[in-house]
Design an enzyme around this catalytic site. Structure first.
Site, short mmCIF file in Angstrom:
data_model
loop_
_atom_site.label_atom_id
_atom_site.label_comp_id
_atom_site.label_asym_id
_atom_site.label_seq_id
_atom_site.Cartn_x
_atom_site.Cartn_y
_atom_site.Cartn_z
N ASP A 99 0.66 -1.18 0.06
CA ASP A 99 -0.03 0.12 -0.10
C ASP A 99 0.94 1.43 0.09
OD1 ASP A 99 -2.12 -1.75 0.17
OD2 ASP A 99 -2.92 -1.07 2.16
N ARG A 155 1.41 6.84 17.09
CA ARG A 155 1.11 7.81 15.91
C ARG A 155 1.80 9.17 16.14
NH1 ARG A 155 1.17 3.25 13.47
NH2 ARG A 155 -1.00 2.30 12.55
N ASP A 211 -6.56 6.33 12.56
CA ASP A 211 -5.14 6.81 12.43
C ASP A 211 -4.96 8.07 11.48
OD1 ASP A 211 -3.85 4.99 13.77
OD2 ASP A 211 -3.51 3.47 12.22
N SER A 264 -5.77 -7.58 8.40
CA SER A 264 -4.68 -6.63 8.61
C SER A 264 -4.12 -6.41 10.13
CB SER A 264 -5.17 -5.17 8.01
OG SER A 264 -6.06 -4.53 8.97
#
Length: 406
Positions: free
Chosen positions: A16, A96, A125, A179
């Site tokens: 990705d 993050r 996110d 995922s």
């Protein structure tokens, strides 16, 4: 938004973000700088460098941030005993702001006017990355390709990759069963086989922990030493923050500790089901609460527990760099000045339990609580007046109720 001249991309080296890298180059004709962070996800990162070079990137940042991650983000959060919705140890959420911080710093170092990430338009996110970025640089451009492009299916992504000679791992040609996001604090798995919350997650989803039923039949006892709220040693051996968490992950994984199947309320509005593994963090939380039991005053401890849900929600929602989180952090850190001492824990079949705790800073007084003679440390007659004063308003309420017949 005007086209960026140079973009710093949070780059994993996976399919990705490799597609995003190429898309940025073709869509904007701009230079792309890649940033890959080692947060303890357990993957070899050098292949990301090779892949970035293959895609024409000349400025490549690959950095080991494990110590900074645990010292400056995980440890402060654990001082608060933070749990989102009472259960989630915030493993993805807390990573993050660190990634965003480095994206903004690298943008300044390289003269980039934009940053980019691979978060989708459905998740939390994107919010965390972008709120952090804007808090650190209000003028930065943020590019979120998943909200902009028309590559809306796995088939379209694969086609784009093949047309642009982006290497595709064989297992990426089909739909992934779920995922995964991973760092030193946890693994997070969601999507596909996990989307039906009525179905138990397959055991192959779990990557860091053995099944509790298959964990050792003999319990293991460990001791964790704290200084001002932070774990500094295991079994008397001094360790750095990242080394502490790595060791606790090993111990927790062996004993099947730290599994969580959670349906949570995302900040963007929907509910999602995730499978989390936080072996070391689960042990650390139990130990931290254990040492606080004897070193925190009741008022401090209860106020902390009132503040904690708000603090956890701020982190989950992406407000690490907000003034309200920093205000709460200051109060939490002040409470930790005497949270120093050692906790003994029993690890067994998926559970970590405090079985002993001691500290030179302890507020526990055996003389006051003993059922034996206390040598005058506590006069039980004092309790009568205490009860009468606290009962006064209740008596008045009861008298009114009786008088009015209610």
């Amino acid at each position: 938004m005007t086209a960026p001249k140079k973009v710093v991309l949070a780059y994993s080296g996976g399919l990705d973000t490799s597609i995003i890298l190429k898309w940025l180059q073709t869509e904007y004709g701009c230079e792309v700088v890649t940033f890959t962070a080692d947060l303890g996800q357990g993957e070899e990162l050098e292949p990301a460098r090779a892949k970035a070079e293959l895609l024409g990137v000349s400025e490549i940042y690959i950095e080991d941030l494990r110590e900074e991650f645990v010292r400056d983000f995980v440890y402060p959060m654990f001082r608060a005993n933070a749990l989102y919705e009472g259960l989630y140890l915030l493993g993805t959420s807390i990573a993050r702001p660190l990634i965003s911080k480095r994206l903004i710093e690298i943008a300044a170092e390289t003269g980039a006017d934009a940053v980019s990430h691979g978060a989708t338009g459905k998740g939390n996110d994107q919010v965390r990355f972008e709120l952090s970025a804007y808090a650190l640089n209000p003028d930065i451009k943020v590019i979120a390709p998943w909200r902009l492009w028309d590559l809306t299916s796995r088939t379209k992504l694969i086609d784009f990759a093949e047309k642009n000679q982006i290497p595709i791992a064989k297992d990426k040609r089909g739909e992934a069963p779920f995922s995964v996001d991973a760092n030193l604090l946890h693994t997070s798995s969601e999507g596909k086989v996990l989307e039906d919350p009525s179905e138990e997650a397959p055991d192959y989803v779990y990557q860091r922990t053995v099944h509790p039923e298959e964990a050792p039949d003999t319990p293991e006892f460990i001791e964790i030493t704290f200084e001002k709220g932070d774990a500094v040693a295991i079994n008397g051996e001094a360790m750095s923050p990242a080394t502490v968490l790595t060791k606790l992950n090993e111990l927790g994984g062996k004993h099947g500790i730290g599994r969580l199947d959670l349906v949570e309320g995302r900040f963007v509005g929907m509910k999602s089901r995730g499978i989390y593994e936080t072996p070391g963090g689960t042990i650390l939380l139990e130990a931290h609460r254990g040492i606080e039991q004897i070193t925190l005053d009741r008022g401090e401890a209860h106020l902390k527990d009132e503040l904690m849900p708000r603090y956890a929600e701020l982190i989950y929602n992406g407000f690490w760099f907000s003034p309200e989180r920093e205000m709460l952090q200051a109060a939490i850190d002040r409470s930790q000045e005497h949270v120093t001492g050692t906790v003994r824990l029993k690890l067994y079949k998926g559970l970590a339990r405090t079985v002993g705790r001691w500290s030179d800073h302890s507020l526990y007084s055996e003389a006051h609580v003993t059922f034996e003679e206390d040598a005058g440390a506590y006069d039980q007659k004092d309790a009568q007046g205490f009860i009468q004063l606290n009962a006064l308003r209740l008596k008045l309420l009861a008298s009114r109720k009786r008088r009015l017949g209610g």
